[in-house]
Scaffold this motif. Structure first.
Motif, short mmCIF file in Angstrom:
data_model
loop_
_atom_site.label_atom_id
_atom_site.label_comp_id
_atom_site.label_asym_id
_atom_site.label_seq_id
_atom_site.Cartn_x
_atom_site.Cartn_y
_atom_site.Cartn_z
N ASP A 198 77.32 -2.11 -15.99
CA ASP A 198 76.73 -2.07 -17.32
C ASP A 198 77.74 -1.61 -18.36
O ASP A 198 77.66 -2.00 -19.53
N MET A 200 73.47 -12.43 -26.13
CA MET A 200 74.25 -12.31 -24.89
C MET A 200 73.59 -13.20 -23.84
O MET A 200 72.38 -13.15 -23.65
N LEU A 251 76.87 -14.29 -18.88
CA LEU A 251 77.79 -13.18 -19.10
C LEU A 251 77.29 -11.93 -18.39
O LEU A 251 78.08 -11.17 -17.81
N VAL A 252 75.98 -11.72 -18.41
CA VAL A 252 75.41 -10.57 -17.70
C VAL A 252 75.74 -10.67 -16.22
O VAL A 252 76.13 -9.68 -15.58
N GLY A 255 79.38 -9.74 -15.51
CA GLY A 255 79.69 -8.32 -15.58
C GLY A 255 79.41 -7.63 -14.25
O GLY A 255 78.40 -7.90 -13.61
N ALA A 301 78.91 -14.04 -25.59
CA ALA A 301 78.15 -13.15 -26.47
C ALA A 301 78.70 -13.33 -27.87
O ALA A 301 79.90 -13.57 -28.04
N LEU A 329 69.25 -3.46 -20.49
CA LEU A 329 70.23 -3.89 -21.48
C LEU A 329 69.76 -3.60 -22.90
O LEU A 329 70.56 -3.24 -23.77
N LEU A 332 68.63 -11.78 -25.31
CA LEU A 332 69.17 -12.23 -24.03
C LEU A 332 68.69 -13.65 -23.81
O LEU A 332 67.48 -13.93 -23.87
N VAL A 335 81.15 -4.98 -24.45
CA VAL A 335 80.98 -6.22 -25.21
C VAL A 335 80.02 -6.00 -26.38
O VAL A 335 80.27 -6.44 -27.52
N GLU A 350 80.78 -2.52 -18.63
CA GLU A 350 81.49 -3.70 -19.13
C GLU A 350 80.66 -4.41 -20.20
O GLU A 350 81.18 -4.78 -21.26
N LEU A 351 79.39 -4.60 -19.94
CA LEU A 351 78.52 -5.27 -20.89
C LEU A 351 78.33 -4.44 -22.15
O LEU A 351 78.25 -4.97 -23.26
N ILE A 386 86.33 -6.89 -18.27
CA ILE A 386 85.49 -8.08 -18.44
C ILE A 386 86.21 -9.16 -19.26
O ILE A 386 86.00 -10.35 -19.03
#
Length: 223
Positions: free
Chosen positions: A96, A85, A89-90, A93, A75, A39, A60, A102, A98-99, A184
């Motif tokens: 990746d 974040m 939320l991770v 998802g 986030a 991430l 994170l 964000v 989708e994240l 997401i």
């Protein structure tokens, strides 16, 4: 917001994070080192693309520390480019992309100084004078109110739409679609019953359906 000195922005980020930690709204991430590294690499690409000279960093954090409700799946961006974040939320998802959508959305809030504008609107003239004069000591005092101001005020419709547009541009350049962010947003609304904690994803003026439709239109226009 546009003329606030960079040093004041850094103070806002630092003091706001202190408040979040003291109130146990966030705690240390429970994600594996390998997952965090993935991430962080994704965020480096997003922040390099966004630019602007901000002190970008991705934090994170566990959004439910010590069994508390905390921030949950969320986030949000602080004025100088610190993006928080949560693990929740991770976990929500399913890809990746989708994240990353964000993260690109949050970078848009940073470059357009939306969070800072929201704080000024909520806290008034005294904070504006402090920011313009670069009084870092006073800024530290005001910065403690940043999380509360963001929770109460959220973002304007125009700000939220602008950040979605920035995220869409990034996603279209990288993947040719805005679907990851659409997906997401819809899943988060279902998971939280339409209620957000701290900004940013759902505690906003345009409804989720309207935001998804806007992202679809942006993708159609790019074809």
């Amino acid at each position: 917001a546009a003329v606030t000195p960079q040093g004041v922005l850094a103070t806002f980020d630092r003091e706001a994070l202190t408040v979040l930690e003291q109130q146990e709204l966030v705690g240390p991430s429970r994600l594996s080192a390998a997952r965090q590294a993935e991430l962080q690499a994704a965020f480096r690409d997003v922040s390099a693309w966004a630019g602007g000279g901000y002190g970008y960093r991705l934090l994170l954090r566990d959004g439910e520390p010590a069994g508390s409700s905390g921030l949950g799946a969320n986030a949000f961006a602080l004025p100088n480019g610190t993006v928080v974040m949560t693990d929740q939320l991770v976990e929500l998802g399913r890809s990746d992309r989708e994240l990353i959508g964000v993260l690109a959305h949050e970078a848009g809030h940073v470059t357009q100084r939306h969070g800072l504008a929201s704080v000024y609107q909520a806290l008034g003239l005294g904070l504006i004078v402090t920011a313009l004069t670069g009084d870092v000591v006073s800024a530290s005092t005001f910065a403690a109110a940043v999380p509360v101001a963001l929770v109460q005020g959220g973002y304007s419709r125009a700000a939220e739409t602008q950040s979605d547009r920035i995220a869409a541009r990034y996603l279209l350049e990288r993947y040719g679609t805005t679907r990851p962010l659409q997906t997401i947003l819809a899943r988060l609304e279902t998971a939280q019953g339409g209620a957000g904690g701290l900004p940013d994803l759902l505690n906003t003026h345009p409804g989720t359906d309207a935001r998804i439709e806007h992202l679809r239109r942006l993708e159609d226009a790019a074809r």
